[in-house]
Design a protein around this motif. Structure first.
Motif, mmCIF file in Angstrom:
data_model
loop_
_atom_site.group_PDB
_atom_site.id
_atom_site.type_symbol
_atom_site.label_atom_id
_atom_site.label_comp_id
_atom_site.label_asym_id
_atom_site.label_seq_id
_atom_site.Cartn_x
_atom_site.Cartn_y
_atom_site.Cartn_z
ATOM 1 N N LYS A 63 -1.518 22.051 4.074
ATOM 2 C CA LYS A 63 -2.090 21.605 2.779
ATOM 3 C C LYS A 63 -3.037 20.496 2.764
ATOM 4 O O LYS A 63 -3.933 20.231 2.103
ATOM 5 N N ILE A 64 -2.419 19.169 3.227
ATOM 6 C CA ILE A 64 -2.751 17.940 3.155
ATOM 7 C C ILE A 64 -2.771 17.280 4.594
ATOM 8 O O ILE A 64 -2.365 17.772 5.662
ATOM 9 N N ARG A 65 -3.650 16.124 4.640
ATOM 10 C CA ARG A 65 -3.402 14.944 5.699
ATOM 11 C C ARG A 65 -3.162 13.849 5.002
ATOM 12 O O ARG A 65 -3.683 13.603 3.907
ATOM 13 N N PHE A 66 -2.353 13.182 5.415
ATOM 14 C CA PHE A 66 -2.000 11.768 4.920
ATOM 15 C C PHE A 66 -1.743 10.602 5.676
ATOM 16 O O PHE A 66 -1.385 10.888 6.901
ATOM 17 N N MET A 67 -1.910 9.419 5.306
ATOM 18 C CA MET A 67 -1.494 8.248 6.138
ATOM 19 C C MET A 67 -0.799 7.549 5.148
ATOM 20 O O MET A 67 -0.682 7.025 3.937
ATOM 21 N N LEU A 68 0.279 6.886 6.046
ATOM 22 C CA LEU A 68 1.447 6.056 5.176
ATOM 23 C C LEU A 68 0.500 4.464 5.408
ATOM 24 O O LEU A 68 0.391 4.196 6.579
ATOM 25 N N ALA A 69 0.432 3.812 4.536
ATOM 26 C CA ALA A 69 0.052 2.255 4.467
ATOM 27 C C ALA A 69 1.232 1.448 3.811
ATOM 28 O O ALA A 69 1.469 1.414 2.767
ATOM 29 N N MET A 157 -0.399 9.928 9.870
ATOM 30 C CA MET A 157 -0.781 8.569 10.360
ATOM 31 C C MET A 157 0.282 7.475 9.512
ATOM 32 O O MET A 157 0.297 7.876 8.309
ATOM 33 N N ALA A 158 0.121 6.526 10.211
ATOM 34 C CA ALA A 158 0.639 5.229 9.477
ATOM 35 C C ALA A 158 -0.078 3.883 10.203
ATOM 36 O O ALA A 158 -0.383 3.965 11.402
ATOM 37 N N ALA A 159 -0.202 2.775 9.172
ATOM 38 C CA ALA A 159 -0.884 1.760 9.579
ATOM 39 C C ALA A 159 -0.534 0.806 8.532
ATOM 40 O O ALA A 159 -0.059 1.011 7.305
ATOM 41 N N ALA A 160 -0.774 -0.542 8.958
ATOM 42 C CA ALA A 160 -0.565 -1.668 8.101
ATOM 43 C C ALA A 160 -1.789 -2.386 7.678
ATOM 44 O O ALA A 160 -2.496 -2.771 8.497
ATOM 45 N N PRO A 161 -2.160 -1.926 6.189
ATOM 46 C CA PRO A 161 -3.523 -2.377 5.888
ATOM 47 C C PRO A 161 -3.746 -3.763 5.873
ATOM 48 O O PRO A 161 -4.799 -4.410 5.817
ATOM 49 N N GLU A 162 -2.614 -4.698 5.883
ATOM 50 C CA GLU A 162 -2.722 -6.078 5.857
ATOM 51 C C GLU A 162 -3.161 -6.776 7.398
ATOM 52 O O GLU A 162 -3.641 -7.800 7.379
ATOM 53 N N GLY A 163 -3.134 -6.005 8.145
ATOM 54 C CA GLY A 163 -3.562 -6.023 9.655
ATOM 55 C C GLY A 163 -2.771 -6.851 10.306
ATOM 56 O O GLY A 163 -2.633 -6.671 11.691
ATOM 57 N N GLU A 176 -7.359 -5.237 4.399
ATOM 58 C CA GLU A 176 -8.523 -4.932 5.243
ATOM 59 C C GLU A 176 -9.032 -3.550 4.857
ATOM 60 O O GLU A 176 -8.113 -2.624 4.412
ATOM 61 N N PRO A 177 -10.462 -3.409 4.694
ATOM 62 C CA PRO A 177 -10.936 -1.962 4.293
ATOM 63 C C PRO A 177 -10.795 -0.723 5.248
ATOM 64 O O PRO A 177 -11.068 0.209 4.757
ATOM 65 N N LEU A 454 -5.012 0.297 -3.620
ATOM 66 C CA LEU A 454 -4.080 0.119 -2.617
ATOM 67 C C LEU A 454 -3.387 -1.373 -2.726
ATOM 68 O O LEU A 454 -1.923 -1.282 -2.452
ATOM 69 N N GLN A 455 -4.022 -2.362 -2.900
ATOM 70 C CA GLN A 455 -3.335 -3.650 -2.938
ATOM 71 C C GLN A 455 -2.466 -3.603 -4.106
ATOM 72 O O GLN A 455 -1.233 -4.135 -4.025
#
Length: 462
Positions: A63-69, A157-163, A176-177, A454-455
């Motif tokens: 039903k969904i796709r999601f990313m953990l930020a 997915m999982a990623a750190a938006p701070e980089g 980061e965008p 998100l910030q």
């Protein structure tokens, strides 16, 4: 990047994700022992795990796709998230939600990590379904891989938006965008494929705290840093009980002394002008405020040294500038013409090595700045906790380690810690996709709005 890369080399190869369930099984099996052995963490808890359980249920039902930020204050964060997936989510799910095991996530990691942590880390990351990215450029190969995994991967997915890590649990670096952009790309790919799955980005907070306040360990570390920087030895604290009242003046004095040494270094040998008019005229007399002004001037000067060498314009915030310097350095070290090193003459190889050595030396200035991108002069004064004091002291330790040529990523352990992970409310990308696809301007604005939301969401989880 490793501090020992002095030779020109072939371009960095992309490490394709190659998920292996047996590698994940071994990691999950050994994880609790590894955390106890290699980290100061004694306890990991999580709030709102039921949100994540429901998201995984919907993901597995198609039903969904999601990313953990997720927040990224420390290098221990991946261990905490792995514990969340392997232990906490299944535990909550057993209370009434049937989930297919294993619970896991594909993830995006910095391609530079295997350079300083070892090539085996790249092998493990690949077998765990991770995909690398070069942060300082438009890495289309890495972006295509992340985009493919987001839309079609076996896991979320999982990623750190701070980089990158900033060493501070209660300050979030500018995001980061790329995370928001990947979300809209995923929505676009699903739309083109005629799939009606919803796309979500889920903010995840990670916060560290000490089980017992390690004031004595902090006092000892401060003494070591004072000795290394040439300050006189401080007498033992009366009653042998250290506290923020007795240690804060020492920390300020150490910071001021280190700033003075670095200001002299950059003024004398790199011809930088660092005197702040407001400080010289006495307009700023508060020690914390003066430190903040001096630090920003020093960071800017150090980055200029790197940027001038690589012929880069100082655009954007400190994080952006650091990433551009890093990529420029990589371009000098990992070179296309060195793919076939046997075809090069000994002179060409020697010249390439000289360029690589100097590029690495110029990147050293950027590495100093990297440690301080989120540091302000008021972090401790705003909220005088042992955690904030320890984090600031460890950042100074990292700076001195770099100055001495030591490994700056192996930080001292001041005391046992506990971790609180908090799952936030998902941000719907699908709801914003109709506006995103209208035109290029609306797409850019949509990415900026999601990044800003998100910030704020991550800040609310602190």
């Amino acid at each position: 990047m490793s501090d020992v890369i002095y030779q020109a080399q072939a371009p960095l190869e992309f490490i394709p994700p190659a998920f292996n369930p047996w590698v994940l099984k071994v990691v999950h099996l050994l994880l609790p022992s590894w955390i106890n052995w290699q980290t100061p963490i004694t306890k990991i808890e999580a709030d709102n795990v039921e949100i994540l359980v429901d998201l995984y249920r919907q993901f597995q039902e198609g039903k969904i796709r999601f990313m953990l930020a997720f927040r990224h204050p420390k290098t221990d964060d991946p261990f905490c998230l792995s514990y969340l997936f392997s232990q906490l989510v299944p535990k909550v799910a057993r209370q009434g939600t049937a989930l297919q095991l294993p619970i896991h996530a594909h993830f995006i990691y910095d391609r530079g990590i295997p350079l300083w942590a070892g090539s085996h880390v790249g092998w493990i990351a690949s077998r765990l379904g991770g995909t690398p990215i070069q942060r300082g450029k438009a890495d289309w190969t890495g972006l295509r891989s992340a985009r493919e995994l987001f839309a079609n991967g076996k896991f979320p997915m999982a990623a750190a938006p701070e980089g990158a890590t900033n060493g501070l649990s209660e300050i979030i670096s500018p995001l980061e965008p790329g995370i928001a952009q990947l979300g809209f790309w995923c929505a676009e790919d699903l739309h083109k494929a005629g799939r009606n799955q919803q796309v979500l980005i889920v903010p995840v907070g990670i916060k560290y705290s000490y089980v017992d306040a390690p004031w004595e360990a902090i006092a000892q570390l401060l003494s070591e840093l004072e000795a290394a920087s040439g300050l006189p030895m401080n007498p033992p604290v009366q009653g042998n009980v250290a506290s923020i009242e007795s240690l804060y003046p020492r920390l300020l004095t150490l910071a001021e002394h280190l700033l003075s040494l670095m200001e002299q270094f950059y003024t004398r040998f790199y011809h930088q002008k660092l005197l702040d008019a407001k400080i010289v005229t006495g307009e700023i007399q508060d020690r914390n405020e003066a430190l903040a002004h001096r630090l920003q001037a020093l960071l800017n000067a150090a980055l200029l040294i790197s940027e001038q060498y690589f012929d880069l314009q100082p655009r954007g915030n400190l994080n952006d500038r650091c990433r551009r310097v890093e990529q420029a350095g990589w371009n000098y070290i990992f070179r296309e013409e060195f793919k076939d090193i046997k075809a090069l003459s000994s002179i060409e190889r020697a010249l390439g090595d000289r360029v690589a050595e100097e590029a690495n030396a110029r990147m050293w200035h950027m590495r100093l700045v990297e440690s301080f991108v989120a540091v302000s002069g008021n972090y401790i004064r705003e909220k005088p906790t042992v955690e904030r004091f320890a984090e600031t002291t460890l950042i100074l330790w990292q700076m001195i380690a770099r100055l001495k040529g030591n490994k700056a990523f192996q930080r001292p352990q001041l005391g046992k810690q506990q971790v609180k992970i908090t799952v936030g409310k998902p941000i719907s990308i699908s709801e914003r996709y109709p506006v995103y696809k209208e035109n290029r301007l609306s797409a850019k604005q949509s990415v900026a709005e999601v990044t800003n939301d998100l910030q704020q969401a991550l800040a609310a989880l602190i």
